[in-house]
Design an enzyme around this catalytic site. Structure first.
Site, mmCIF file in Angstrom:
data_model
loop_
_atom_site.group_PDB
_atom_site.id
_atom_site.type_symbol
_atom_site.label_atom_id
_atom_site.label_comp_id
_atom_site.label_asym_id
_atom_site.label_seq_id
_atom_site.Cartn_x
_atom_site.Cartn_y
_atom_site.Cartn_z
ATOM 1 C CB ALA A 105 -0.911 -0.009 1.228
ATOM 2 C CB ALA A 106 2.530 3.240 -1.689
ATOM 3 N NE ARG A 107 -2.103 10.788 -1.854
ATOM 4 C CZ ARG A 107 -3.403 11.035 -1.760
ATOM 5 N NH1 ARG A 107 -4.226 10.098 -1.299
ATOM 6 N NH2 ARG A 107 -3.897 12.208 -2.103
ATOM 7 C CE1 TYR A 176 5.279 6.168 -4.776
ATOM 8 C CE2 TYR A 176 7.070 5.851 -6.357
ATOM 9 C CZ TYR A 176 6.044 5.332 -5.578
ATOM 10 O OH TYR A 176 5.787 3.976 -5.597
ATOM 11 C CE LYS A 180 6.568 3.274 -2.311
ATOM 12 N NZ LYS A 180 5.909 2.083 -1.728
ATOM 13 N N GLY A 225 -3.833 2.009 -33.991
ATOM 14 C CA GLY A 225 -3.086 2.067 -35.238
ATOM 15 C C GLY A 225 -2.445 3.413 -35.501
ATOM 16 C CB SER A 242 6.312 -9.741 -16.164
ATOM 17 O OG SER A 242 6.778 -10.838 -15.386
#
Length: 350
Positions: A105-107, A176, A180, A225, A242
């Site tokens: 969970a994070a902003r 941000y 972190k 396209g 991924s």
């Protein structure tokens, strides 16, 4: 997803013994063969949902911590629990009987945040993480795995000079990333004071089904396209991961004996140029990419005039991640190829 993410039997059978398994509730004796009880925060997000599904597929007892109890559709034996506001200093976490917390969970990152948004980001990402770590220590939770970001290392790399876990100096370039990074520091400080096992994972851009952001915009343009002016963006290199590979790595970090106290960089271990990325997406969509080789200088000039300079810089810059340390410490290899990951993320829609 369980078919995509084969259980790493040799690593997990060795590593699970390092976790002290507590009884789930009073009156029950601990089963030494029981897999740890895992609480996943942010369980209604892209990564949180995938983690819950795969933890269940591997036999874990899973508790999904979310704010909105109506915002989670989950198959299997996932128990929903109420998550408090991470920014609330009085927050109380439902940690009774939990062995491992995976904190996703994070902003989330926003472009050009104002003072109020920056304050909220710090309150949630930094302060909330540190309070959660202390709550884990107080509740005798054994381990906390924190999902951080490669942006802690920086926004770009010099060609051929990838970020490394050991000798790369942290260089968060926006609020941000700073939130972190300071959360990581606070987490390890709590760990040193209490004995809580803390592990940090720093992924680059994550792609998977229903992923949002720039990849979603790129996919939409390819499906329409639209001729994309990225034909000359074939020399830069960017690391991605991924969703399946990230989930596999995080689950390994939840139990491996070499994980505590470490920061692990993550990627598919297969870097792509921006043009290669677009081709992979088009191939997964069952389409042929239409691109125009606009010179990079002209492309940047036009983007700057349109207020999109930062976006073009990200598309044209290098951001490479060296995961050799992650491989060696955890005996981990990304189980999903780029081609299969792209196919899972961008398969033709009915």
């Amino acid at each position: 997803m369980s078919a995509v993410l084969p259980s790493i039997a040799s690593a997990e059978s060795e590593s699970l013994s390092t976790l002290v398994v507590k009884p789930a509730s009073k009156g029950k004796s601990a089963d030494p063969h029981r897999l740890p009880v895992v609480l996943v925060t942010g369980a209604n997000g892209l990564i949180g949902r995938a983690l819950c599904r795969e933890f269940v597929a591997r036999g874990y007892e899973v508790r999904a911590a979310i704010r909105d109890q109506d915002d989670l559709e989950m198959q299997g034996s996932v128990v929903r629990v109420a998550a408090p506001d991470l920014a609330d200093p009085r927050a109380r976490w439902p940690l009774d009987g939990v062995d491992v917390v995976v904190h996703t969970a994070a902003r989330v990152h926003v472009m050009n945040p104002g003072p109020d948004e920056i304050e909220r980001m710090m309150a949630v990402n930094r302060d909330g993480t540190v309070r959660l770590a202390r709550a884990c220590a107080d509740s005798k939770v054994k381990r906390l795995v924190f999902l951080s970001t490669i942006k802690v290392n920086g926004e770009r790399t010099t060609p051929g000079q990838a970020f490394k876990a050991i000798d790369s100096i942290a260089s968060p370039a926006d609020p941000y990333a700073l939130s972190k990074f300071e959360a990581e520091q606070g987490l390890f400080e709590v760990a040193s004071q209490t004995g809580l096992q803390a592990t940090v994972v720093r992924p680059p851009l994550v792609y998977g089904p229903d992923a949002k952001g720039n990849l979603e915009l790129l996919e939409r343009a390819i499906r329409r396209g639209v001729p994309l002016p990225i034909g000359a963006l074939d020399r830069n290199r960017r690391s991605l991961i991924s969703l399946a590979n990230l989930v596999d790595l995080v689950i390994l970090c939840a139990s491996h004996p070499n994980a505590p106290g470490q920061v692990f960089l993550a990627s598919d271990d297969h870097d792509l140029s921006t043009l290669d990325l677009a081709r992979q997406i088009a191939k997964a969509c069952g389409l042929v990419l239409r691109s125009v080789p606009v010179p990079i200088g002209l492309l940047k000039l036009a983007a700057q005039a349109l207020g999109k300079g930062q976006m073009i810089r990200r598309l044209s810059d290098n951001l490479q991640v060296d995961i050799e340390s992650t491989r060696e410490r955890l005996h981990w290899t990304p189980p999903q190829s780029v081609e299969k990951g792209m196919a899972a993320a961008f398969a033709p829609r009915p």
